[in-house]
Design a protein around this motif. Structure first.
Motif, PDB file in Angstrom:
ATOM      1  N   PRO A 160       0.729  -0.989  -0.231  1.00 39.67           N
ATOM      2  CA  PRO A 160      -0.088   0.192   0.033  1.00 39.67           C
ATOM      3  C   PRO A 160       0.862   1.474  -0.503  1.00 39.67           C
ATOM      4  O   PRO A 160       1.912   1.242   1.037  1.00 39.67           O
ATOM      5  CB  PRO A 160      -1.357  -0.298   0.997  1.00 39.67           C
ATOM      6  N   VAL A 161       0.443   2.687  -0.182  1.00 42.22           N
ATOM      7  CA  VAL A 161       0.651   3.592  -0.751  1.00 42.22           C
ATOM      8  C   VAL A 161      -0.185   4.411   0.089  1.00 42.22           C
ATOM      9  O   VAL A 161      -0.337   5.265  -0.540  1.00 42.22           O
ATOM     10  CB  VAL A 161       1.647   4.017  -2.126  1.00 42.22           C
ATOM     11  N   PRO A 162       0.209   4.669   1.208  1.00 49.62           N
ATOM     12  CA  PRO A 162      -1.326   5.136   1.612  1.00 49.62           C
ATOM     13  C   PRO A 162      -1.050   6.979   1.486  1.00 49.62           C
ATOM     14  O   PRO A 162      -2.923   7.403   1.324  1.00 49.62           O
ATOM     15  CB  PRO A 162      -0.833   4.977   3.327  1.00 49.62           C
ATOM     16  N   ALA A 163      -0.399   7.906   1.168  1.00 50.98           N
ATOM     17  CA  ALA A 163      -0.432   9.185   1.257  1.00 50.98           C
ATOM     18  C   ALA A 163      -0.797   9.056  -0.582  1.00 50.98           C
ATOM     19  O   ALA A 163      -1.076  10.284  -1.229  1.00 50.98           O
ATOM     20  CB  ALA A 163       0.928   9.521   1.432  1.00 50.98           C
ATOM     21  N   ALA A 164      -0.976   8.516  -1.638  1.00 54.86           N
ATOM     22  CA  ALA A 164      -0.901   8.658  -2.913  1.00 54.86           C
ATOM     23  C   ALA A 164      -2.155   8.555  -3.165  1.00 54.86           C
ATOM     24  O   ALA A 164      -3.120   7.742  -2.255  1.00 54.86           O
ATOM     25  CB  ALA A 164      -0.403   7.359  -4.075  1.00 54.86           C
ATOM     26  N   ILE A 165      -3.058   8.832  -4.250  1.00 52.38           N
ATOM     27  CA  ILE A 165      -4.518   8.916  -5.288  1.00 52.38           C
ATOM     28  C   ILE A 165      -3.869   8.051  -5.905  1.00 52.38           C
ATOM     29  O   ILE A 165      -3.208   8.524  -6.375  1.00 52.38           O
ATOM     30  CB  ILE A 165      -4.287   9.937  -5.532  1.00 52.38           C
ATOM     31  N   ILE A 166      -4.940   7.296  -6.074  1.00 46.01           N
ATOM     32  CA  ILE A 166      -5.389   6.201  -6.545  1.00 46.01           C
ATOM     33  C   ILE A 166      -6.276   6.471  -7.705  1.00 46.01           C
ATOM     34  O   ILE A 166      -7.669   6.617  -7.544  1.00 46.01           O
ATOM     35  CB  ILE A 166      -5.416   4.919  -5.997  1.00 46.01           C
ATOM     36  N   ARG A 167      -5.806   6.399  -8.947  1.00 49.09           N
ATOM     37  CA  ARG A 167      -7.114   6.411  -9.815  1.00 49.09           C
ATOM     38  C   ARG A 167      -6.775   5.798 -11.391  1.00 49.09           C
ATOM     39  O   ARG A 167      -6.750   6.036 -12.075  1.00 49.09           O
ATOM     40  CB  ARG A 167      -7.210   8.191 -10.735  1.00 49.09           C
ATOM     41  N   GLY A 168      -5.794   4.426 -10.977  1.00 48.77           N
ATOM     42  CA  GLY A 168      -5.526   4.025 -12.164  1.00 48.77           C
ATOM     43  C   GLY A 168      -5.710   2.588 -12.553  1.00 48.77           C
ATOM     44  O   GLY A 168      -5.014   1.804 -12.855  1.00 48.77           O
ATOM     45  N   CYS A 571       0.662   9.849  -7.520  1.00 50.12           N
ATOM     46  CA  CYS A 571      -0.406   9.864  -8.192  1.00 50.12           C
ATOM     47  C   CYS A 571      -0.548   8.681  -8.716  1.00 50.12           C
ATOM     48  O   CYS A 571       0.243   8.449  -9.673  1.00 50.12           O
ATOM     49  CB  CYS A 571      -0.543  11.232  -9.040  1.00 50.12           C
ATOM     50  N   PHE A 572      -1.888   7.983  -8.717  1.00 55.78           N
ATOM     51  CA  PHE A 572      -1.091   6.308 -10.314  1.00 55.78           C
ATOM     52  C   PHE A 572      -2.877   6.475 -10.744  1.00 55.78           C
ATOM     53  O   PHE A 572      -3.241   7.054 -10.279  1.00 55.78           O
ATOM     54  CB  PHE A 572      -0.933   5.089  -9.312  1.00 55.78           C
ATOM     55  N   ILE A 573      -2.216   6.486 -11.903  1.00 56.34           N
ATOM     56  CA  ILE A 573      -3.459   7.210 -12.951  1.00 56.34           C
ATOM     57  C   ILE A 573      -2.674   5.961 -14.287  1.00 56.34           C
ATOM     58  O   ILE A 573      -2.368   4.893 -14.318  1.00 56.34           O
ATOM     59  CB  ILE A 573      -3.984   8.384 -13.697  1.00 56.34           C
ATOM     60  N   GLY A 574      -4.203   6.014 -15.256  1.00 57.99           N
ATOM     61  CA  GLY A 574      -4.204   4.498 -16.201  1.00 57.99           C
ATOM     62  C   GLY A 574      -3.018   5.133 -16.938  1.00 57.99           C
ATOM     63  O   GLY A 574      -2.797   6.573 -17.314  1.00 57.99           O
ATOM     64  N   GLN A 575      -2.048   3.812 -17.456  1.00 60.79           N
ATOM     65  CA  GLN A 575      -0.610   4.508 -18.406  1.00 60.79           C
ATOM     66  C   GLN A 575      -1.218   5.206 -19.903  1.00 60.79           C
ATOM     67  O   GLN A 575      -2.376   5.028 -20.201  1.00 60.79           O
ATOM     68  CB  GLN A 575      -0.454   3.512 -18.681  1.00 60.79           C
ATOM     69  N   PRO A 576      -0.794   5.764 -20.344  1.00 56.94           N
ATOM     70  CA  PRO A 576      -1.012   6.066 -21.477  1.00 56.94           C
ATOM     71  C   PRO A 576      -1.383   5.472 -23.094  1.00 56.94           C
ATOM     72  O   PRO A 576      -0.834   3.890 -22.999  1.00 56.94           O
ATOM     73  CB  PRO A 576       0.818   6.514 -22.651  1.00 56.94           C
ATOM     74  N   VAL A 577      -2.273   5.316 -23.840  1.00 56.04           N
ATOM     75  CA  VAL A 577      -3.062   4.756 -24.571  1.00 56.04           C
ATOM     76  C   VAL A 577      -2.960   5.619 -26.036  1.00 56.04           C
ATOM     77  O   VAL A 577      -3.480   6.389 -25.881  1.00 56.04           O
ATOM     78  CB  VAL A 577      -4.751   4.287 -24.345  1.00 56.04           C
ATOM     79  N   ALA A 578      -1.909   4.572 -27.091  1.00 60.54           N
ATOM     80  CA  ALA A 578      -2.165   5.836 -28.223  1.00 60.54           C
ATOM     81  C   ALA A 578      -3.304   5.071 -29.053  1.00 60.54           C
ATOM     82  O   ALA A 578      -3.724   3.808 -29.204  1.00 60.54           O
ATOM     83  CB  ALA A 578      -0.710   4.753 -28.974  1.00 60.54           C
ATOM     84  N   ILE A 579      -3.558   6.069 -29.324  1.00 62.71           N
ATOM     85  CA  ILE A 579      -5.422   5.645 -30.434  1.00 62.71           C
ATOM     86  C   ILE A 579      -4.425   6.605 -31.743  1.00 62.71           C
ATOM     87  O   ILE A 579      -4.907   7.913 -31.991  1.00 62.71           O
ATOM     88  CB  ILE A 579      -6.377   6.830 -29.972  1.00 62.71           C
ATOM     89  N   GLY A 580      -4.368   5.474 -32.376  1.00 63.51           N
ATOM     90  CA  GLY A 580      -3.653   6.473 -34.473  1.00 63.51           C
ATOM     91  C   GLY A 580      -2.472   8.154 -33.983  1.00 63.51           C
ATOM     92  O   GLY A 580      -1.286   7.330 -33.718  1.00 63.51           O
ATOM     93  N   ASP A 581      -3.430   8.548 -33.933  1.00 65.93           N
ATOM     94  CA  ASP A 581      -2.844   9.955 -34.805  1.00 65.93           C
ATOM     95  C   ASP A 581      -2.066  11.030 -33.280  1.00 65.93           C
ATOM     96  O   ASP A 581      -1.400  11.613 -33.646  1.00 65.93           O
ATOM     97  CB  ASP A 581      -3.294  11.542 -35.812  1.00 65.93           C
ATOM     98  N   LEU A 587      -7.658   8.295 -15.905  1.00 65.76           N
ATOM     99  CA  LEU A 587      -8.269   8.705 -14.940  1.00 65.76           C
ATOM    100  C   LEU A 587      -9.661   7.021 -14.437  1.00 65.76           C
ATOM    101  O   LEU A 587     -10.696   7.358 -15.384  1.00 65.76           O
ATOM    102  CB  LEU A 587      -8.766   9.613 -14.157  1.00 65.76           C
ATOM    103  N   ALA A 588      -9.972   6.313 -13.145  1.00 60.46           N
ATOM    104  CA  ALA A 588     -10.390   5.551 -13.340  1.00 60.46           C
ATOM    105  C   ALA A 588     -10.621   5.495 -12.332  1.00 60.46           C
ATOM    106  O   ALA A 588     -10.050   5.229 -11.131  1.00 60.46           O
ATOM    107  CB  ALA A 588     -10.014   4.402 -14.213  1.00 60.46           C
ATOM    108  N   ILE A 589     -12.050   5.323 -11.550  1.00 63.88           N
ATOM    109  CA  ILE A 589     -12.398   4.320 -10.011  1.00 63.88           C
ATOM    110  C   ILE A 589     -12.600   2.781 -10.116  1.00 63.88           C
ATOM    111  O   ILE A 589     -12.982   1.968 -11.383  1.00 63.88           O
ATOM    112  CB  ILE A 589     -13.878   5.509 -10.649  1.00 63.88           C
ATOM    113  N   GLY A 590     -12.201   2.619  -8.996  1.00 62.12           N
ATOM    114  CA  GLY A 590     -12.107   1.367  -9.215  1.00 62.12           C
ATOM    115  C   GLY A 590     -12.908   0.981  -7.818  1.00 62.12           C
ATOM    116  O   GLY A 590     -13.157   2.160  -7.384  1.00 62.12           O
ATOM    117  N   ALA A 591     -12.642  -0.174  -7.746  1.00 62.65           N
ATOM    118  CA  ALA A 591     -14.261  -1.229  -7.075  1.00 62.65           C
ATOM    119  C   ALA A 591     -13.784  -0.250  -5.452  1.00 62.65           C
ATOM    120  O   ALA A 591     -15.014  -0.467  -4.927  1.00 62.65           O
ATOM    121  CB  ALA A 591     -13.860  -2.352  -6.773  1.00 62.65           C
TER     122      ALA A 591
END
Length: 628
Positions: A160-168, A571-581, A587-591
């Motif tokens: 756990p990383v108690p001080a982190a903001i988790i949106r990944g 802060c933990f967020i979703g990694q980059p996703v390449a979409i064409g150009d 940002l994602a909400i988890g359970a």
């Protein structure tokens, strides 16, 4: 080498009851089975009782020594144990050369009370348990799990990383305290033989089915990742093709670019990584040992280079199937449906499934890719009741440490796995018999018993803990998901002009399929301040990494104090996703967060404040990334 941080024997206290050698050794044995007392001829030359740590799940002597040293270094940094009626607590020494702990005896007695000795040993056991869980969480998978100083491939540590903001939770997350607590309990039970590995894996499977509320009779195969979970439907497909006299297998993967990047390799029966869960090394993209040659994989993208969705995508799937049929005589098809891409999109419609099944009959196996874990149980059951294999993970929405996946096989599709399936020996690098339920007789019997994937068991234990919490909260969590999604999108639109939300997908939608009735992954572009063009993948990868740690020291001298405060956040967020150009961050909400908001809706204000902090750091990194 002598001792590490050796402490002198505790001074004799008037109220101390001296413990004899026999009493000390009995205390050591009673605290836990990982303590092994060394015979006198193996002990250090001074007057000590020596013991080693030998956890049953850490087999090799060299591994045990390295493990013991890490445990000792963490143990000596803990808060000091309180004294008691028996006097000050003892302080075991540690010899790196011998790999053993020692309790200094004075004239063959230990000058402390029994309670103090038990407390000291129990605290050492607790540190060893936590360290073992963290070590196992990084084992039993491919190199995406392997640790560097920054964590794994996604910069997530196995604690756990108690001080982190988790949106990944669309990529990978550090585990919660509750999840780690469950994993520690499970491993302690296994160490103490209160639970067998077989029983533990069965327990996980049962709890998954109950938490998800699945009604269709099914069997769960636990996989090290959602990627290699592709091997189970492929095994069913190749076995069915052989039984039906088909010319070969055509595996149709939809949403390429929005599903796991290695999905096409696994769908063709190939390795996708240099390292396999058994611990060995392989040639990436080589065929898994003795999987049949010739599986044809069709890779269908659902978006154009500008990010817009392909119109009438379902028809394109049908057209691809027709073309494949024209090129082969009576092929067997595995056709993927997708509910929950990396962008949260639902790519295919139910009608596609019914049309294909009507057209191909028993020459098709449908696979629902629900690996994000954001699909409602009713949708999962709809597919299972129609003979589809469902792929899911606990390491996305449910926030388990990466990686843990599963293939949910409906009973109607399980016959080949029960009777006479030919299992390629190479699958033993990914699966052992414990990961397969006992009623899939032929499949299980063909797999090795070892190495037991302790890491996978513990990762799934973390995941099912969050599944059950979400199930307890129920509809309140689904309402919370919607409220969070709408509020964060409004926040981005109103306050952050340099961030541009990705347009809503025009792919088929059905509010009944997604948890909360919304896409709970918020994808957005970062626009360069000069000409408002979206940043490319390379720049987003660097920003994604910087988000996880304090980078205030990398800012230029002209940066203000508020900017430095933002830059220091984790802060933990979703990694980059390449979409064409272009590429997007997510940002994602988890359970865990959905359950928290469902239990107490008033927390949303605090949560949105955290989201504003994440977005604030993103803006700072966007502003300075070229000079950092």
């Amino acid at each position: 080498m002598a001792t590490t941080n050796a402490a002198p024997p505790t001074a004799h206290q008037p109220n101390t009851r001296d413990l004899s050698v026999a009493e000390v050794e009995n205390c050591i044995r009673n605290v836990g089975p990982i303590f092994h007392i060394l015979p006198p001829n193996h002990r250090a030359p001074w007057d000590t009782i020596s013991f080693t740590l030998q956890p049953p799940s850490i087999a090799h002597t060299s591994s045990s020594k390295a493990f013991s040293l890490k445990v000792y270094k963490k143990w000596v940094k803990r808060a000091p144990l309180p004294g008691g009626d028996g006097g000050a607590p003892p302080s075991p020494t540690y010899s790196e050369s011998a790999g053993s702990f020692g309790l200094d005896m004075c004239t063959h007695v230990l000058r402390c009370g029994k309670t103090e000795l038990e407390n000291a040993l129990s605290s050492l056991y607790a540190v060893a348990l936590q360290e073992a869980v963290e070590q196992h969480l990084t084992e039993g998978g491919d190199e995406r799990l392997h640790l560097s100083p920054d964590g794994n491939l996604y910069f997530c540590p196995p604690h756990p990383v108690p001080a982190a903001i988790i949106r990944g939770t669309c990529t990978c997350s550090p585990p919660s305290r509750n999840a780690i607590g469950s994993a520690c309990t499970r491993l302690s039970n296994i160490w103490n033989r209160a639970e067998s590995f077989d029983g533990a894996f069965d327990d996980v499977r049962h709890r998954i089915s109950t938490a998800l509320g699945l009604q269709t009779r099914h069997h769960i195969v636990l996989h090290p990742s959602g990627t290699d979970a592709e091997y189970t439907p492929l095994l069913i497909g190749t076995s069915s093709a052989k039984a039906l006299g088909c010319s070969g297998v055509v595996n149709v993967v939809v949403g390429v670019g929005e599903v796991g990047s290695n999905t096409p390799n696994a769908a063709g029966g190939r390795h996708f990584s240099k390292f396999v869960p058994s611990g060995g090394a392989v040639s990436a993209k080589a065929l898994v040992g003795d999987f049949p040659e010739g599986t044809k994989v069709l890779e269908l993208k659902a978006r154009f280079a500008d990010g817009s969705t392909v119109p009438n995508f379902d028809q394109q799937v049908v057209d691809a199937i027709e073309q494949a049929e024209a090129c082969s005589e009576k092929p067997f098809f595995i056709v993927h449906a997708l509910d929950g891409s990396k962008l949260g999109s639902r790519i295919t419609d139910r009608k596609l499934v019914t049309d294909i099944q009507t057209r191909l009959g028993n020459r098709v196996l449908i696979v629902l890719d629900a690996c994000q874990g954001r699909t409602e149980s009713e949708e999962l059951d709809w597919y299972l009741s129609r003979g589809a294999v469902v792929l899911m993970t606990a390491s996305k929405f449910y926030g388990a440490p990466g990686f843990c996946g599963m293939a949910v096989v409906p009973d109607s599709a399980a016959l080949p796995l029960r009777e006479g399936v030919t299992v390629p020996p190479g699958l033993g690098d990914y699966l052992t018999k414990y990961q397969v339920p006992s009623n899939l007789t032929a499949f299980r019997a063909a797999l090795p018993a070892e190495p037991i994937n302790v890491g996978l068991l513990l990762r799934w234990t973390c995941g099912v803990e969050e599944m059950e919490r979400l199930a307890r909260v129920g509809s309140g969590a689904r309402v919370a998901i919607r409220r969070w999604v709408y509020a964060v999108k409004d926040l981005i639109r109103q306050e952050y002009p340099s961030l541009e939300l990705m347009s809503e997908s025009s792919c088929p939608t059905n509010e009944g399929t997604q948890l909360g009735g919304v896409n709970s992954i918020i994808a957005f572009k970062l626009l360069a301040r000069e000409d408002k063009t979206p940043l490319a993948t390379a720049a987003l990868k660097q920003i994604h990494r910087w988000l996880t740690t304090d980078v205030s020291g990398l800012l230029p001298n002209c940066a203000g104090e508020e900017e430095r405060r933002f830059a220091a956040l984790s802060c933990f967020i979703g990694q980059p996703v390449a979409i064409g150009d272009f590429a997007v961050l997510r940002l994602a909400i988890g359970a865990a967060l959905a359950a928290e908001l469902g239990e107490d809706p008033s927390v949303l204000k605090t949560v949105l404040g955290e989201d504003a902090e994440v977005l604030g750091k993103i803006e700072v990194l966007l502003k300075y990334h070229k000079v950092m």
